[in-house]
Design a protein around this motif. Structure first.
Motif, PDB file in Angstrom:
ATOM      1  N   ASN A   8       0.834  -1.203   0.000  1.00  0.00           N
ATOM      2  CA  ASN A   8       0.000   0.000   0.000  1.00  0.00           C
ATOM      3  C   ASN A   8       0.869   1.254   0.000  1.00  0.00           C
ATOM      4  OD1 ASN A   8      -2.262  -1.554   0.026  1.00  0.00           O
ATOM      5  ND2 ASN A   8      -2.939  -0.985   2.070  1.00  0.00           N
ATOM      6  N   MET A   9       1.904   1.242   0.815  1.00  0.00           N
ATOM      7  CA  MET A   9       2.799   2.395   0.863  1.00  0.00           C
ATOM      8  C   MET A   9       3.566   2.546  -0.450  1.00  0.00           C
ATOM      9  SD  MET A   9       2.298   3.982   3.668  1.00  0.00           S
ATOM     10  CE  MET A   9       0.572   3.505   3.475  1.00  0.00           C
ATOM     11  N   GLY A  44       0.746  15.490  -2.855  1.00  0.00           N
ATOM     12  CA  GLY A  44       1.706  14.463  -3.237  1.00  0.00           C
ATOM     13  C   GLY A  44       3.004  14.515  -2.461  1.00  0.00           C
ATOM     14  N   LEU A  45       3.558  15.697  -2.263  1.00  0.00           N
ATOM     15  CA  LEU A  45       4.856  15.806  -1.599  1.00  0.00           C
ATOM     16  C   LEU A  45       4.786  15.525  -0.097  1.00  0.00           C
ATOM     17  CD1 LEU A  45       7.831  16.316  -1.945  1.00  0.00           C
ATOM     18  CD2 LEU A  45       7.398  18.768  -1.729  1.00  0.00           C
ATOM     19  N   PRO A  46       3.828  16.095   0.652  1.00  0.00           N
ATOM     20  CA  PRO A  46       3.786  15.809   2.087  1.00  0.00           C
ATOM     21  C   PRO A  46       3.669  14.327   2.431  1.00  0.00           C
ATOM     22  CG  PRO A  46       2.423  17.710   1.591  1.00  0.00           C
ATOM     23  CD  PRO A  46       2.845  17.148   0.274  1.00  0.00           C
ATOM     24  N   VAL A  47       3.002  13.531   1.583  1.00  0.00           N
ATOM     25  CA  VAL A  47       2.838  12.119   1.930  1.00  0.00           C
ATOM     26  C   VAL A  47       4.173  11.388   1.946  1.00  0.00           C
ATOM     27  CG1 VAL A  47       0.467  12.002   1.080  1.00  0.00           C
ATOM     28  CG2 VAL A  47       2.351  11.381  -0.451  1.00  0.00           C
ATOM     29  N   PHE A  48       5.189  11.879   1.203  1.00  0.00           N
ATOM     30  CA  PHE A  48       6.505  11.253   1.266  1.00  0.00           C
ATOM     31  C   PHE A  48       7.119  11.398   2.654  1.00  0.00           C
ATOM     32  CE2 PHE A  48       6.376  11.568  -3.411  1.00  0.00           C
ATOM     33  CZ  PHE A  48       6.791  10.284  -3.725  1.00  0.00           C
ATOM     34  N   GLY A  53       8.208   8.969   7.936  1.00  0.00           N
ATOM     35  CA  GLY A  53       7.982   9.016   9.378  1.00  0.00           C
ATOM     36  C   GLY A  53       7.399   7.723   9.915  1.00  0.00           C
ATOM     37  N   MET A  54       6.467   7.139   9.185  1.00  0.00           N
ATOM     38  CA  MET A  54       5.858   5.882   9.619  1.00  0.00           C
ATOM     39  C   MET A  54       6.908   4.785   9.749  1.00  0.00           C
ATOM     40  SD  MET A  54       2.981   3.472   7.780  1.00  0.00           S
ATOM     41  CE  MET A  54       4.209   2.542   6.853  1.00  0.00           C
ATOM     42  N   PHE A  55       7.717   4.610   8.717  1.00  0.00           N
ATOM     43  CA  PHE A  55       8.686   3.520   8.721  1.00  0.00           C
ATOM     44  C   PHE A  55       9.842   3.763   9.691  1.00  0.00           C
ATOM     45  CE2 PHE A  55       6.870   2.487   4.466  1.00  0.00           C
ATOM     46  CZ  PHE A  55       6.520   1.174   4.751  1.00  0.00           C
ATOM     47  N   GLY A 194       2.842  10.910  10.180  1.00  0.00           N
ATOM     48  CA  GLY A 194       2.798   9.609   9.519  1.00  0.00           C
ATOM     49  C   GLY A 194       2.834   8.477  10.509  1.00  0.00           C
ATOM     50  N   PHE A 195       3.701   8.593  11.519  1.00  0.00           N
ATOM     51  CA  PHE A 195       3.785   7.563  12.549  1.00  0.00           C
ATOM     52  C   PHE A 195       2.546   7.566  13.441  1.00  0.00           C
ATOM     53  CE2 PHE A 195       4.781   6.625  17.009  1.00  0.00           C
ATOM     54  CZ  PHE A 195       5.140   5.285  16.900  1.00  0.00           C
ATOM     55  N   LEU A 196       2.073   8.752  13.827  1.00  0.00           N
ATOM     56  CA  LEU A 196       0.917   8.838  14.720  1.00  0.00           C
ATOM     57  C   LEU A 196      -0.330   8.237  14.078  1.00  0.00           C
ATOM     58  CD1 LEU A 196       1.406  12.440  16.183  1.00  0.00           C
ATOM     59  CD2 LEU A 196       1.992  10.250  17.257  1.00  0.00           C
ATOM     60  N   ILE A 197      -0.527   8.480  12.793  1.00  0.00           N
ATOM     61  CA  ILE A 197      -1.670   7.900  12.086  1.00  0.00           C
ATOM     62  C   ILE A 197      -1.524   6.390  12.003  1.00  0.00           C
ATOM     63  CG2 ILE A 197      -2.814   7.731   9.829  1.00  0.00           C
ATOM     64  CD1 ILE A 197      -2.261  10.721   9.472  1.00  0.00           C
ATOM     65  N   TYR A 198      -0.333   5.918  11.664  1.00  0.00           N
ATOM     66  CA  TYR A 198      -0.088   4.472  11.606  1.00  0.00           C
ATOM     67  C   TYR A 198      -0.364   3.817  12.962  1.00  0.00           C
ATOM     68  CZ  TYR A 198       2.729   0.257  12.112  1.00  0.00           C
ATOM     69  OH  TYR A 198       3.156  -1.010  12.426  1.00  0.00           O
TER      70      TYR A 198
END
Length: 357
Positions: A8-9, A44-48, A53-55, A194-198
């Motif tokens: 998905n990522m 598009g850019l912020p999601v990178f 951050g998630m990983f 990104g991490f907080l949402i994950y």
């Protein structure tokens, strides 16, 4: 579950890369069509940053020196190679000259945008990498409720800090913002979000995701056109504004939430997604040079296209051409990174580590 979420990522990286290309092909606000498209592709850019951050913030950092070394060479080596290639292509397209190493290093050391306006991303993510292990140690073990609480608090504080002056102008409120609420660096905020949402995704419903995405998009459109034209006030609707945070959070959360969407996808599609995803950093680094050189290479390509077809076709050609270049350049980059990682393993191991319990 882990595989589908990572895929998905990968898919989100591809979508994000295509949207970043489209940011530079779609003109801003010349009509309602471009206004809506720009409002969407700006996410598009912020999601990178959110994906990184998630990983990074959920990972275990055993040896901080190895972590820094691995991350930095993976960031810097592609930047140096694609950056030089960018300068060569642009120099040929504009002045019919060649790039030189001295000119290249003068530009990359001069400022974050001297080589090209879009390379600020590399410098920003480099800075975030420097501080990331400290953030990892602080927040990696928080639970779902705490993560969701932190996500909401940061979002509210961002809205207050970024839009307090505009709110004063709209409402006539004369109370000064005297509380000195600390402002989190915008790209670090996306990185942490990104991490907080994950971490809190089980507590985030599809209704909440739809609400964030829809409200974020509507506010971005409104802040871009309606509000400035009606009240003479300009909101920071792109990147740091609450509208883009909501839009990107909804988009990112949707890809984290739909865990099994690729469970029945055939292996060819999965492999294509994996290959495209691995090249998204290179696509980002090289796409502006393709955009600059395209009119010279294909001067009459868009003569018979309508406006909508023009935007989509140009974005697709630039994205595809950038990927084609990456397909040849990235194997060399992978080899160089692999050699540098092997060299680092020959050195004596340090005993100074960062462990998480």
């Amino acid at each position: 579950m882990r595989l589908s979420r990572d895929i998905n990522m990968d898919a989100l990286r591809i979508l994000g890369a295509f949207m970043v290309v489209s940011i530079h092909t779609i003109p801003e606000c010349i009509n309602n069509y471009s206004l809506i498209l720009q409002s969407i592709v700006r996410s598009g850019l912020p999601v990178f940053f959110m994906i990184s951050g998630m990983f990074i913030l959920k990972s275990k950092i055993n040896n901080i020196f190895t972590w820094y070394y691995t991350r930095i060479i993976s960031l810097v080596i592609p930047f140096l190679i694609f950056g030089y290639l960018h300068l060569e292509i642009v120099s040929q397209s504009i002045a019919n000259t060649h790039a030189t190493p001295s000119a290249f290093f003068d530009l990359i050391l001069k400022s974050t945008t001297a080589l090209s306006g879009h390379y600020w991303f590399v410098y920003s993510i480099f800075g975030i990498y420097i501080i990331a292990p400290a953030i990892n140690a602080i927040i990696t073990n928080i639970n779902e409720q705490m993560a969701l609480r932190a996500f909401i608090i940061l979002m509210i504080l961002n809205a207050i800090n970024m839009h307090y002056t505009a709110i004063q102008q709209l409402t006539g409120l004369r109370i000064e913002n005297i509380f000195s609420i600390p402002q989190v660096f915008v790209w670090l905020h996306y990185f942490i979000n990104g991490f907080l949402i994950y971490k809190s995704i089980k507590l985030i419903s599809w209704k909440m995701i739809s609400f964030m995405f829809s409200l974020g998009l509507l506010l971005t459109i409104d802040f871009t056109y309606i509000t400035p034209n009606k009240y003479g006030i300009t909101f920071s609707q792109y990147d740091q504004g609450i509208s883009m945070f909501l839009l990107c959070s909804g988009l990112f959360a949707s890809f984290v939430k739909m865990e099994n969407v690729f469970s029945k996808t055939n292996n060819i599609t999965l492999k294509a997604i994996e290959i495209l995803s691995k090249n998204t950093y290179g696509i980002y680094l090289i796409h502006i040079s393709i955009l600059i050189s395209l009119p010279k290479i294909m001067p009459n390509l868009f003569a018979y296209l309508n406006e909508g077809e023009f935007y989509i076709t140009e974005s697709f050609i630039i994205f595809s051409s950038s990927f084609f270049i990456c397909a040849f350049v990235n194997p060399l980059i992978d080899l160089l990174i692999s050699i540098m990682r092997d060299i680092s393993k020959l050195k004596p191991k340090t005993s100074l580590t960062t462990e998480r319990t």
